[in-house]
Design a protein around this motif. Structure first.
Motif, PDB file in Angstrom:
ATOM      1  N   GLY B 160       0.830  -1.199   0.000  1.00 49.06           N
ATOM      2  CA  GLY B 160       0.000   0.000   0.000  1.00 49.06           C
ATOM      3  C   GLY B 160       0.863   1.247   0.000  1.00 49.06           C
ATOM      4  O   GLY B 160       2.081   1.171  -0.211  1.00 49.06           O
ATOM      5  N   LYS B 238      -5.023   7.371  -3.688  1.00 48.80           N
ATOM      6  CA  LYS B 238      -5.956   6.241  -3.683  1.00 48.80           C
ATOM      7  C   LYS B 238      -7.366   6.802  -3.736  1.00 48.80           C
ATOM      8  O   LYS B 238      -7.634   7.911  -3.242  1.00 48.80           O
ATOM      9  N   ASP B 390      -2.047  -0.305  -4.251  1.00 48.68           N
ATOM     10  CA  ASP B 390      -1.664   1.110  -4.280  1.00 48.68           C
ATOM     11  C   ASP B 390      -0.172   1.344  -4.514  1.00 48.68           C
ATOM     12  O   ASP B 390       0.227   2.425  -4.931  1.00 48.68           O
ATOM     13  N   LYS B 398      -5.479   3.117  -8.310  1.00 46.85           N
ATOM     14  CA  LYS B 398      -5.308   2.946  -6.872  1.00 46.85           C
ATOM     15  C   LYS B 398      -6.671   2.866  -6.185  1.00 46.85           C
ATOM     16  O   LYS B 398      -7.072   3.730  -5.409  1.00 46.85           O
ATOM     17  N   THR B 399      -7.412   1.791  -6.512  1.00 46.60           N
ATOM     18  CA  THR B 399      -8.723   1.564  -5.902  1.00 46.60           C
ATOM     19  C   THR B 399      -8.888   0.080  -5.595  1.00 46.60           C
ATOM     20  O   THR B 399      -8.202  -0.763  -6.179  1.00 46.60           O
TER      21      THR B 399
END
Lengths: 133, 490
Positions: B160, B238, B390, B398-399
């Motif tokens: 992330g 994100k 991410d 970025k989802t």
């Protein structure tokens, strides 16, 4: 009520579709026929700022910045990301682009009929000019 | 396609009851959607288990959020002898981040999005409750903060990103969404008109902030309006829609309280559009106009004085230079200046970046993000390293919706590599989905990919705000994510 049910069906179908869709499918950029090949576009549009060998033009512009950055050291993924950023005006909804001037210039290039494919231009620049490969 | 059968039953149920199903009934139906989701996802099980691979190898996954844990789960389904280790320090790593907007808007409670990592570790997977601080891809190992060396055959990077509040002058803290280690940020954010939904505690505080703004607006006298600002930074972020979603929800709450006319709402993004996809950009612009929103493009929040309630933005623009005969267009020069703006309420979307442990390691890159071939998700340099979520350097994506496509691609490719195949069979196409909350009860379901065109999953005009997508967002997506994806089934 019928309208509601149709909407619910839509949502359910959406879930189904996503749950079952084949993730291995790749969607490429929209199929476009380009008028000029990458070499022609590069020679006519890019050399002035990025140099004959993609070495960049170090001559400073009025902002005290090099006229055009070197492209011959960039990895292929970097070139692909950068060109996507330029063509889309950013990689995110409203974050903007890292290439504000080039985004503007790209629009002029496109207007002149010298548009190019993201991945294939990145590959051309890498294969023709990269000095680290 | 046998796996449609169970879905057909679900559809039949809906069709049978379409005449008697009220809005209330529909709500109930969607509320039991864990069952629906389970029905949907259960059907693909047989197919995947039938083709489980005998390939062997030790897989280490760094990061046990939605991306890492879903990937671990899918590996256990695709491999007959899985040897998988997940390294994750945060006990709440699998919390449902897409719900933070709804918490901020007062639709959900803070507790609705909290999920415990330890409840979602797939059976047979080893969990190391520690943080990786060193990547050593030349020797195929990682080292944790506690000094544990973990060797691997295949490494999956799913750390992330981090929220870089400290990059804004006047604020402090570099944190993750769900970690409790956020005191530095909370010193200034979550009080006195400064809010941010991007971390879980901050989302809960944002709802308090909106209520305070309403109270302030009710007491407000005089012709000058209260100022509510909503920022969007220059970095990749994100959930690209959240900076707007919280603005729509604040608008809806102010309207509901009858004080919308007392407050001016302004969106201040670093970029110069609402969306990269023109169809969605146009639709959002219309939604903004309908709601009386203001917007100022090319404004990047760089500082804030929380005592005087002044936010400083770097405003930037292109200035016409000399005529360029080659481009047949004027050369452009980049100009910028700092602009101070008073606020009564500000929602901050912080700059975001790769964690330094990844960025400064051999697997990182100049810009920090993990460089991967964007289609195969394989690291550009180390062939036994893959990444998703991410942290990877791919356009958009970025989802959670992107991860939902990526983790299947990644698992297929790693299994192929383990089997010694030369070609990686699966490719990610850039799919991203943004259920853009536009009000209390409406969502525009913006789906798109690298073709930069709308890619709707269902033949409905994707630029329309619909109640059904609100239902999808508030009732169906969480169970699908938590019970579907985290078990590798959806």
């Amino acid at each position: 009520m019928i309208k509601l049910s149709i909407s619910l069906l839509a949502a359910t179908a959406l879930l189904m579709f996503n749950a079952c869709s084949d993730s291995s499918q790749t969607k490429k950029e929209e199929a476009t026929t380009y008028k000029y090949n990458n070499a022609q576009v590069y020679e006519n549009m890019c050399v002035n700022c990025h140099g004959k060998q993609g070495e960049g033009v170090a001559e400073l512009d009025k902002n005290g910045k090099p006229k055009g950055p070197a492209l011959n050291k960039q990895e292929i993924y970097e070139l692909k990301l950068a060109i996507t950023d330029i063509k889309n005006g950013g990689l995110n909804q409203s974050s903007g682009t890292d290439h504000e001037i080039m985004e503007h210039n790209y629009k002029a290039i496109k207007k002149k009929g010298m548009d190019y494919d993201t991945d294939s231009m990145a590959e051309y620049i890498y294969n023709t000019f990269n000095i680290n490969k | 396609m046998t796996h449609y059968n169970a879905n057909d039953e679900l559809l039949e149920t809906l069709i049978e009851h379409q005449n008697e199903m009220s809005r209330r009934d529909a709500l109930k139906f969607m509320a039991i959607s864990p069952v629906a989701a389970a029905t949907l996802i259960g059907t693909t099980t047989a197919a995947t288990e039938a083709i489980a691979s005998d390939a062997k190898g030790k897989i280490v996954i760094v990061g046990g959020g939605l991306a890492g844990m879903s990937t671990a789960a899918l590996f256990t389904r695709k491999l007959s002898n899985p040897d998988i280790t997940v390294i994750e320090p945060d006990p709440k790593s699998v919390s449902y981040q897409p719900g933070q907007t709804l918490v901020g808007g007062g639709v959900w409670d803070a507790a609705d999005i909290v999920y415990n990592r330890d409840d979602f570790v797939p059976s047979g997977v080893t969990l190391i409750k520690d943080k990786v601080v060193t990547f050593d891809p030349e020797n195929n190992k990682v080292v944790t903060a506690g000094g544990l060396e973990v060797a691997y055959d295949y490494l999956i990077v799913a750390t992330g990103l981090v929220l870089d509040y400290a990059a804004i002058k006047g604020l402090d803290g570099v944190i993750t969404s769900s970690s409790d280690d956020n005191q530095a940020v909370k010193a200034k954010v979550g009080k006195n008109g400064v809010y941010s939904i991007y971390f879980a505690d901050g989302a809960a505080d944002t709802w308090k902030g909106i209520q305070e703004l309403i109270a302030q607006a009710k007491a407000h006298k005089g012709p000058e309006k209260l100022q509510a600002l909503f920022t969007h930074p220059s970095t990749a972020i994100k959930c690209g829609g959240a900076p707007k979603k919280i603005m729509y929800l604040a608008h809806a709450r102010l309207e509901e309280a009858g004080v919308r006319d007392k407050v001016e709402l302004t969106f201040l993004p670093n970029g110069n559009n609402m969306f990269g996809v023109k169809e969605y950009h146009d639709a959002i612009l219309e939604q903004f106009k309908t709601r009386g929103f203001k917007w100022l493009y090319k404004h990047n929040l760089i500082g804030i004085d929380t005592d005087t309630k002044v936010a400083t933005f770097m405003k930037h623009w292109l200035e016409k230079g000399e005529w360029d005969p080659i481009l047949e267009e004027y050369e452009m020069n980049l100009r910028s200046e700092n602009v101070d703006m008073k606020y009564d309420f500000i929602h901050i979307t912080p700059p975001m970046k790769a964690p330094s442990e990844v960025a400064n390691s051999p697997v990182g890159s100049g810009k920090g993000w993990l460089p991967v071939v964007k289609e195969t998700l394989q690291h550009v340099k180390y062939k036994n390293v893959f990444g998703l979520g991410d942290i990877v350097a791919v356009p958009m994506g970025k989802t959670g919706g992107s991860v939902r496509k990526q983790y299947k691609v990644l698992v297929d490719n790693v299994v192929a590599a383990m089997e010694g195949k030369k070609e990686l069979p699966a490719a990610y196409g850039g799919y991203t989905v943004c259920p853009l909350i536009t009000g209390l009860g409406t969502v525009m379901l913006a789906e798109f990919d690298w073709s930069n065109k709308p890619t709707p999953s269902f033949p409905l005009d994707p630029t329309q705000e619909r109640w059904i997508w609100w239902m999808l967002k508030t009732k169906a997506l969480k169970p699908m994510t938590v019970y579907g994806m985290l078990s590798g089934r959806a």
